[in-house]
Design an enzyme around this catalytic site. Structure first.
Site, PDB file in Angstrom:
ATOM      1  N   ARG A 142      -3.171   1.467  -5.813  1.00 12.87           N
ATOM      2  CA  ARG A 142      -3.266   2.247  -4.836  1.00 12.87           C
ATOM      3  C   ARG A 142      -4.624   3.724  -4.645  1.00 12.87           C
ATOM      4  O   ARG A 142      -3.185   4.039  -5.444  1.00 12.87           O
ATOM      5  CB  ARG A 142      -2.113   1.758  -3.257  1.00 12.87           C
ATOM      6  CG  ARG A 142      -2.706   2.603  -2.264  1.00 12.87           C
ATOM      7  CD  ARG A 142      -3.984   2.220  -1.335  1.00 12.87           C
ATOM      8  NE  ARG A 142      -4.565   2.292   0.061  1.00 12.87           N
ATOM      9  CZ  ARG A 142      -4.961   1.953   0.695  1.00 12.87           C
ATOM     10  NH1 ARG A 142      -6.010   1.061   0.432  1.00 12.87           N
ATOM     11  NH2 ARG A 142      -5.139   2.193   2.260  1.00 12.87           N
ATOM     12  N   THR A 169     -12.410  -5.164   1.385  1.00 14.12           N
ATOM     13  CA  THR A 169     -11.573  -5.555   0.617  1.00 14.12           C
ATOM     14  C   THR A 169     -12.790  -6.621  -0.341  1.00 14.12           C
ATOM     15  O   THR A 169     -13.582  -7.532  -0.114  1.00 14.12           O
ATOM     16  CB  THR A 169     -10.484  -6.195   0.506  1.00 14.12           C
ATOM     17  OG1 THR A 169      -9.783  -6.727   1.221  1.00 14.12           O
ATOM     18  CG2 THR A 169      -9.805  -4.677   1.198  1.00 14.12           C
ATOM     19  N   GLU A 192     -12.555   0.379  -0.022  1.00 12.11           N
ATOM     20  CA  GLU A 192     -12.745   0.337   1.386  1.00 12.11           C
ATOM     21  C   GLU A 192     -13.824   0.126   2.444  1.00 12.11           C
ATOM     22  O   GLU A 192     -14.166  -1.064   2.936  1.00 12.11           O
ATOM     23  CB  GLU A 192     -12.146   1.527   1.986  1.00 12.11           C
ATOM     24  CG  GLU A 192     -11.777   2.114   3.529  1.00 12.11           C
ATOM     25  CD  GLU A 192     -11.286   1.296   3.905  1.00 12.11           C
ATOM     26  OE1 GLU A 192     -11.455   1.926   5.158  1.00 12.11           O
ATOM     27  OE2 GLU A 192     -10.386   0.666   3.110  1.00 12.11           O
ATOM     28  N   GLU A 200     -11.562   5.237   0.666  1.00 10.92           N
ATOM     29  CA  GLU A 200      -9.848   4.673   0.907  1.00 10.92           C
ATOM     30  C   GLU A 200      -9.414   5.796   1.909  1.00 10.92           C
ATOM     31  O   GLU A 200      -8.372   5.458   2.430  1.00 10.92           O
ATOM     32  CB  GLU A 200      -9.161   4.940  -0.685  1.00 10.92           C
ATOM     33  CG  GLU A 200      -8.087   3.278  -0.505  1.00 10.92           C
ATOM     34  CD  GLU A 200      -8.475   2.305   0.180  1.00 10.92           C
ATOM     35  OE1 GLU A 200      -8.820   1.822   0.820  1.00 10.92           O
ATOM     36  OE2 GLU A 200     -10.319   1.412  -0.607  1.00 10.92           O
ATOM     37  N   SER A 255      -2.393   0.769   3.629  1.00  8.39           N
ATOM     38  CA  SER A 255      -2.702  -0.261   3.510  1.00  8.39           C
ATOM     39  C   SER A 255      -2.360  -1.389   4.176  1.00  8.39           C
ATOM     40  O   SER A 255      -1.914  -1.608   4.647  1.00  8.39           O
ATOM     41  CB  SER A 255      -3.145  -1.042   1.749  1.00  8.39           C
ATOM     42  OG  SER A 255      -4.053  -2.239   1.676  1.00  8.39           O
ATOM     43  N   SER A 256      -3.614  -2.820   4.558  1.00  5.16           N
ATOM     44  CA  SER A 256      -3.371  -4.034   5.376  1.00  5.16           C
ATOM     45  C   SER A 256      -3.612  -4.685   4.979  1.00  5.16           C
ATOM     46  O   SER A 256      -3.564  -6.107   4.903  1.00  5.16           O
ATOM     47  CB  SER A 256      -3.765  -4.506   6.146  1.00  5.16           C
ATOM     48  OG  SER A 256      -4.256  -3.476   7.152  1.00  5.16           O
ATOM     49  N   GLY A 276     -11.156  -8.109   5.120  1.00  6.27           N
ATOM     50  CA  GLY A 276     -11.057  -7.690   6.154  1.00  6.27           C
ATOM     51  C   GLY A 276     -10.691  -7.044   6.866  1.00  6.27           C
ATOM     52  O   GLY A 276      -9.948  -6.761   8.247  1.00  6.27           O
TER      53      GLY A 276
END
Length: 594
Positions: A116, A403, A423, A447, A475-476, A498
């Site tokens: 990340r 993503t 992002e 990001e 983050s997801s 998404g």
């Protein structure tokens, strides 16, 4: 639930997927702000594989990964080569200037790699506040130097390769170099993405590369070469990922960030040099007959996915599609309330009750599930897992973006789930040529807009996911590997792009697979989204009037919109004949293999 139910509309899974698709932090009043543009869906038949394969977001990238497997590479090798090609052919979604999460299974050990992006040392909680202390409009925050975090994808992939790769690093980089030099045909999705991007038009370098002399996006079929990216990758093949973190390439990144004409950032060469990926302990959760494994924070993905599924399983069974859809929306509200309250970089924020697993404890989920009633709750409040004290303010709603995802299995049963990002579509829109002076290059991420734009709550308490120097934004991304609880066999690898909706897409796909859908059927299913907001979004044209009326009768506010997911999933064939693959019809991804 039998297959006849699914065949007649599959409304339940659609609602599930939808409810999981909107970001917890996002509450647009009338329209879901999709992470990337929606394009016309493609009918896909799925794919049966005997030995090995790759599911990825572009045919060229998937084919490169499959060839690496044929040449003796393992799943990790294939994922690396696939991602480097995606950096060229799908620049709107990922690239050298972004970050990634990787789950890698070598047949014995599961590794969770955190690549990340991080905030530069000079970042403060007021990163996105204007002179009056108000959050910048999201579009201004994105298209700026302030939004750019220290990229982590390349160093993370290199670190994982050192531990578990088989083929030489340079061999994995070579296909992307050749394609960048020879060019590739602009696809319909890339053409439409370029046309829709305000960020690209705002940056002179990006505008010169992605548009023709008349200011028109390159047409479908145009052969686009990227000499600057090829030159940078040639150095990466020889010298490794450090090329991006020191010397001429790092200086070029810093120049782009610090010399933004309106909103420069503080990122400097020492920030780039200091970046290190982290090997974290994966989180694994027993669910039904499976052991589902994912990333720990700073990803909120696994925890929110398994909260949502666990909340639903704590309720009495129901076969009524409207009731099940209603429950999915309500469970999503509860999961996203906890996400907004607790989840952030674990170096800066302590887990509630001292352990992230407190959020997934069966007793806690039963307690939370009891809040799901026949009428819509509107918005949910966070719980107190493990008796946690609410030291932080919940994060306010804001958009989250896009993503790409890669799923790989090899002939020896090793597997990878890799979710990668810059992002927003085309990230910050800042194109960096790496100091080569050649056309093209790679895009820098935005990001840092995943941090809370408003760093404090109305009561003055700080938000857990506020910007701080050296911090990784929440983050997801939800790369997921699934194992059999009884014998430990790998059963599936999956994930999706998404933004905040990734959580929903992955949870819905898991639910569909558990209910007997094939990977392609699960990827095809319609979506419904909620992010702890009063309004929920239904995928346009995919929902029966009866379900819509039923939801409204329960007090749900619903609206139709395009919901472009991008699920890629490989599942062990229950009949024992290898693997089954599915690629989302809403994007141009495919499954390739043998």
């Amino acid at each position: 639930m039998n297959r006849t139910f699914w065949r007649h509309g599959r409304t339940w899974l659609a609602l599930l997927l939808s409810a999981l698709a909107l970001p917890a932090c996002q509450a647009p009043p009338s329209r879901w702000e999709a992470p990337e543009i929606a394009t016309a869906p493609q009918v896909k038949a799925g794919r049966a594989l005997q030995r090995q394969g790759v599911a990825a977001a572009h045919p060229l990238a998937a084919e490169v990964g499959a060839q690496v497997l044929r040449d003796g590479g393992n799943a990790l090798d294939a994922a690396i080569a696939t991602q480097l090609v995606l950096a060229l052919v799908e620049p709107q979604s990922s690239g050298l200037g972004g970050g990634a999460f990787l789950l890698s299974w070598d047949g014995r050990q599961l590794q969770a790699w955190d690549g990340r992006e991080t905030a530069p040392a000079g970042a403060t909680p007021a990163l996105f506040l204007d002179a009056q202390g108000r959050p910048l409009p999201m579009a201004q925050a994105i298209a700026s130097g302030r939004s750019v975090g220290v990229p982590g994808t390349l160093r993370m992939l290199e670190a994982a390769h050192r531990r578990g790769g088989r083929l030489a690093w340079a061999r994995l980089v070579q296909p992307a170099i050749e394609l960048a030099e020879q060019g590739f045909a602009v696809s319909l999705r890339l053409h439409q993405s370029i046309a829709a991007s305000a960020q690209l038009r705002a940056d002179p370098a990006a505008r010169a590369f992605f548009f023709d002399a008349q200011g028109q996006p390159w047409p479908v079929g145009h052969r686009l070469t990227n000499p600057a990216l090829a030159a940078v990758l040639r150095r990466v093949a020889r010298e490794g990922a450090d090329v991006l973190h020191s010397g001429a390439v790092a200086a070029a990144i810093v120049q782009r960030v610090q010399h933004h004409p309106e909103r420069p950032g503080t990122l400097n060469e020492s920030d780039l040099a200091a970046y290190q990926p982290r090997l974290r302990e994966p989180i694994c959760t027993d669910w039904r007959d499976w052991r589902v494994c994912g990333m720990p924070p700073p990803s909120s993905g696994h925890i929110a996915v398994m909260q949502l599924l666990g909340l639903l399983d704590a309720l009495p069974p129901s076969t009524d599609p409207t009731e099940r859809a209603h429950r999915w929306i309500e469970a999503a509200r509860l999961a996203y309330a906890d996400r907004a309250q607790y989840l952030a970089d674990p170096t800066f924020v302590e887990a509630p009750g001292g352990d992230w697993q407190q959020l997934l404890a069966p007793a806690y989920l039963r307690q939370r599930a009891a809040l799901i009633q026949p009428r819509a709750m509107g918005t949910a409040s966070p719980g107190q897992p493990g008796g946690a004290r609410l030291a932080f303010a919940p994060q306010a709603s804001q958009p989250e973006h896009g993503t790409s995802h890669i799923s790989v299995v090899d002939a020896q049963g090793r597997a990878v789930a890799l979710t990668t990002t810059i992002e927003a579509g085309f990230g910050s829109g800042l194109l960096c040529d790496g100091g080569t002076g050649l056309p093209g290059g790679f895009l820098l991420n935005n990001e840092l807009t995943d941090f809370a734009m408003q760093p404090t709550g109305a009561d003055g308490r700080p938000v857990a996911n506020r910007a701080e120097g050296g911090k990784r934004p929440r983050s997801s991304m939800s790369p997921t590997l699934v194992f059999d609880r009884r014998d430990g066999r790998l059963l599936a690898t999956l994930g999706s792009p998404g933004g905040g909706a990734i959580i929903h897409f992955v949870a819905g796909t898991l639910q569909g697979l558990a209910e007997g859908l094939t990977p392609q059927q699960a990827a095809d299913a319609p979506h419904l989204l909620n992010f702890n907001t009063p309004l929920s979004w239904l995928e346009r044209g995919r929902w029966s009037p009866e379900v819509v009326r039923g939801l409204r009768a329960r007090g749900q506010q619903v609206q139709e919109d395009e919901i472009p997911s991008g699920i890629h999933v490989l599942q062990r064939d229950p009949a024992g004949r290898g693997w089954l693959g599915g690629a989302d019809p809403r994007r141009e991804g495919v499954v390739v293999g043998d």
